[in-house]
Write an enzyme that holds these catalytic residues in place. Structure first.
Site, short mmCIF file in Angstrom:
data_model
loop_
_atom_site.label_atom_id
_atom_site.label_comp_id
_atom_site.label_asym_id
_atom_site.label_seq_id
_atom_site.Cartn_x
_atom_site.Cartn_y
_atom_site.Cartn_z
N HIS A 7 34.33 -72.38 20.33
CA HIS A 7 33.27 -73.28 20.77
C HIS A 7 33.80 -74.63 21.21
O HIS A 7 34.94 -74.99 20.93
CB HIS A 7 32.20 -73.46 19.68
CG HIS A 7 32.72 -74.02 18.39
ND1 HIS A 7 33.10 -73.24 17.33
CD2 HIS A 7 32.92 -75.30 17.99
CE1 HIS A 7 33.51 -74.01 16.34
NE2 HIS A 7 33.40 -75.27 16.71
N HIS A 79 35.32 -81.97 19.49
CA HIS A 79 36.49 -81.10 19.38
C HIS A 79 36.27 -79.81 20.13
O HIS A 79 35.14 -79.48 20.50
CB HIS A 79 36.84 -80.81 17.91
CG HIS A 79 35.83 -80.01 17.15
ND1 HIS A 79 34.83 -80.58 16.39
CD2 HIS A 79 35.65 -78.67 17.03
CE1 HIS A 79 34.10 -79.62 15.83
NE2 HIS A 79 34.55 -78.44 16.21
N GLU A 129 40.04 -77.55 16.49
CA GLU A 129 39.70 -76.85 15.26
C GLU A 129 40.18 -75.41 15.37
O GLU A 129 40.08 -74.82 16.45
CB GLU A 129 38.17 -76.88 15.07
CG GLU A 129 37.68 -76.14 13.83
CD GLU A 129 36.15 -76.10 13.78
OE1 GLU A 129 35.60 -76.48 12.75
OE2 GLU A 129 35.52 -75.70 14.78
CO CO Z 1 33.59 -76.76 15.29
#
Ligand code: CO
Length: 142
Positions: A7, A79, A129
């Protein structure tokens, strides 16, 4: 190794307003709102064909996400996230090539999956991440 985008994450000042904006302007429908008390954040996802958009609203201003919102009052890109088979294995491999991951070894996302982060200075200025989502399991859209 980092070949599955999970994502793109955006911090917003108002989760409901952000979801409404994406729905109204782009037909992007966000799912249910989840709360991660450990990370101090409310989250919802828009599921796209090949990845998701994560919308995050900090629960308090005295948290890392709250400070991000103080610096960026209108919100902004926070992020990008890659799905990996094993956070521990990828972290070890990265560390062998001189890239340190940051964050607690027991950190989990709102789905209970292990996560870790790569500092922006190690990835072209973008916080990254890593989320543990084994590729041989049936795909969970969240
Ligand atoms: Co995230």
């Amino acid at each position: 190794m980092l070949d599955r985008l999970s994502h793109v994450s955006i911090v917003v000042p108002d989760l409901e307003a952000a979801a409404e904006r994406l729905a109204h302007a782009y037909g992007m429908v966000a799912g249910e709102i989840l709360v991660n008390h450990e990370q101090g954040v409310r989250i919802t996802y828009v599921t796209l064909a090949n990845a998701k958009i994560e919308l995050m609203q900090p629960l308090a201003m005295e948290t890392p996400l709250g400070r991000f919102l103080q610096r960026n009052p209108g919100g902004g890109l926070h992020h990008i996230s890659f799905a990996v088979d094993s956070v521990a294995e990828v972290s070890a491999t990265l560390e062998n090539s001189g890239v340190k991951t940051i964050g607690s070894a027991t950190a989990k996302n709102v789905h209970g999956e292990p996560i870790t982060f790569i500092h922006p200075k190690e990835f072209l200025g973008v916080l990254v991440e890593l989320e543990e989502k084994p590729s041989d399991l049936p795909h969970d859209p969240n």
